[in-house]
Design a protein around this motif. Sequence first.
Motif, short mmCIF file in Angstrom:
data_model
loop_
_atom_site.label_atom_id
_atom_site.label_comp_id
_atom_site.label_asym_id
_atom_site.label_seq_id
_atom_site.Cartn_x
_atom_site.Cartn_y
_atom_site.Cartn_z
N UNK A 55 -37.33 -45.96 -94.58
CA UNK A 55 -36.53 -44.76 -94.28
C UNK A 55 -37.23 -43.51 -94.83
N UNK A 56 -37.71 -43.59 -96.05
CA UNK A 56 -38.42 -42.45 -96.63
C UNK A 56 -39.64 -42.08 -95.80
N UNK A 57 -40.40 -43.07 -95.37
CA UNK A 57 -41.55 -42.79 -94.51
C UNK A 57 -41.11 -42.11 -93.22
N UNK A 58 -40.01 -42.59 -92.66
CA UNK A 58 -39.53 -42.06 -91.39
C UNK A 58 -39.08 -40.62 -91.46
N UNK A 59 -38.55 -40.20 -92.61
CA UNK A 59 -38.10 -38.82 -92.75
C UNK A 59 -39.15 -37.94 -93.44
N UNK A 60 -40.31 -38.52 -93.75
CA UNK A 60 -41.40 -37.73 -94.31
C UNK A 60 -41.25 -37.40 -95.78
N UNK A 61 -40.59 -38.28 -96.54
CA UNK A 61 -40.45 -38.08 -97.98
C UNK A 61 -41.17 -39.19 -98.72
N UNK A 62 -41.76 -38.83 -99.86
CA UNK A 62 -42.48 -39.83 -100.67
C UNK A 62 -41.75 -40.02 -101.98
N UNK A 63 -41.52 -41.27 -102.35
CA UNK A 63 -40.91 -41.60 -103.63
C UNK A 63 -41.97 -42.10 -104.60
N UNK A 64 -41.78 -41.79 -105.86
CA UNK A 64 -42.62 -42.41 -106.88
C UNK A 64 -42.41 -43.92 -106.82
N UNK A 65 -43.47 -44.67 -107.07
CA UNK A 65 -43.36 -46.13 -107.00
C UNK A 65 -42.26 -46.64 -107.93
N UNK A 66 -42.20 -46.08 -109.13
CA UNK A 66 -41.23 -46.56 -110.11
C UNK A 66 -39.80 -46.14 -109.78
N UNK A 67 -39.64 -45.23 -108.79
CA UNK A 67 -38.30 -44.78 -108.40
C UNK A 67 -37.62 -45.74 -107.43
N UNK A 68 -38.41 -46.62 -106.82
CA UNK A 68 -37.86 -47.54 -105.82
C UNK A 68 -37.22 -48.72 -106.55
N UNK A 69 -35.94 -48.57 -106.86
CA UNK A 69 -35.22 -49.56 -107.65
C UNK A 69 -33.89 -49.91 -106.98
N UNK A 70 -33.29 -51.00 -107.44
CA UNK A 70 -31.97 -51.37 -106.95
C UNK A 70 -30.95 -50.28 -107.29
N UNK A 71 -31.15 -49.64 -108.44
CA UNK A 71 -30.23 -48.58 -108.83
C UNK A 71 -30.25 -47.42 -107.86
N UNK A 72 -31.43 -46.98 -107.46
CA UNK A 72 -31.54 -45.90 -106.47
C UNK A 72 -30.96 -46.35 -105.14
N UNK A 73 -31.25 -47.58 -104.76
CA UNK A 73 -30.74 -48.12 -103.50
C UNK A 73 -29.21 -48.00 -103.46
N UNK A 74 -28.56 -48.39 -104.55
CA UNK A 74 -27.10 -48.31 -104.62
C UNK A 74 -26.63 -46.86 -104.59
#
Length: 211
Positions: A55-74
């Motif tokens: 989804x982030x790729x599709x909207x043109x946003x980049x997340x820090x690798x360490x930000x991709x967590x279950x907590x952020x997902x929720x």
Amino acid sequence: MDSSTEQVARVRVTAGLRALRFDGGSLALNLVASLARRGSTPIERLGTLDRLREWCDGVGLRLRDEAVTDGLHTELRTLREAAYDVVAAAVHGRAPAAASIALLNERARPAPPQPLLRATGAGVEVDGADRPLTGRELQSVVVRDLIAVLGDPERRGALRACDSSLCTMIYLDLTPGRRRRWCSMRLCGNSAKAAKHRRRRAAAEGSRGDR
């Protein structure tokens, strides 16, 4: 759409229905569209961390690798539902839940990254435009986009809900005359046309059988 057609559609979950949508007309609406078929049995399109990255790729946003967590997902899915409540309220002329407003305002507060100009020997460059985002920065960018849509009378007035009772996806209709009825003619529009054709054919066959 008749009840028999809707019942069949409810149980058919295709790869196309699970595909992420990036045609809502704004960043925030694209997030809202990551839960499909709100008008029937919802289909989760943002069900895994890999789908979050997609989804982030599709909207043109980049997340820090360490930000991709279950907590952020929720958190992102919670934000999505608050955003849906607010835009649906705008479409249908009702008040959104106070909790939705409070959550969105809270998530908007962290400052998103601010690109800056930097002079070089060859001219000017932009610093920081492609810096990966933290989870809260990502959410702030989404909510600020939502606020921008609602704060613009033209775009706010262009908010529409798909006419399909199974879908109800909310999108921006910026077409001339604003007569667009479907989130996508290829998807819901064609399905509605096919259902209408089936009803007419069934009615015609029933009429012949009564003679």
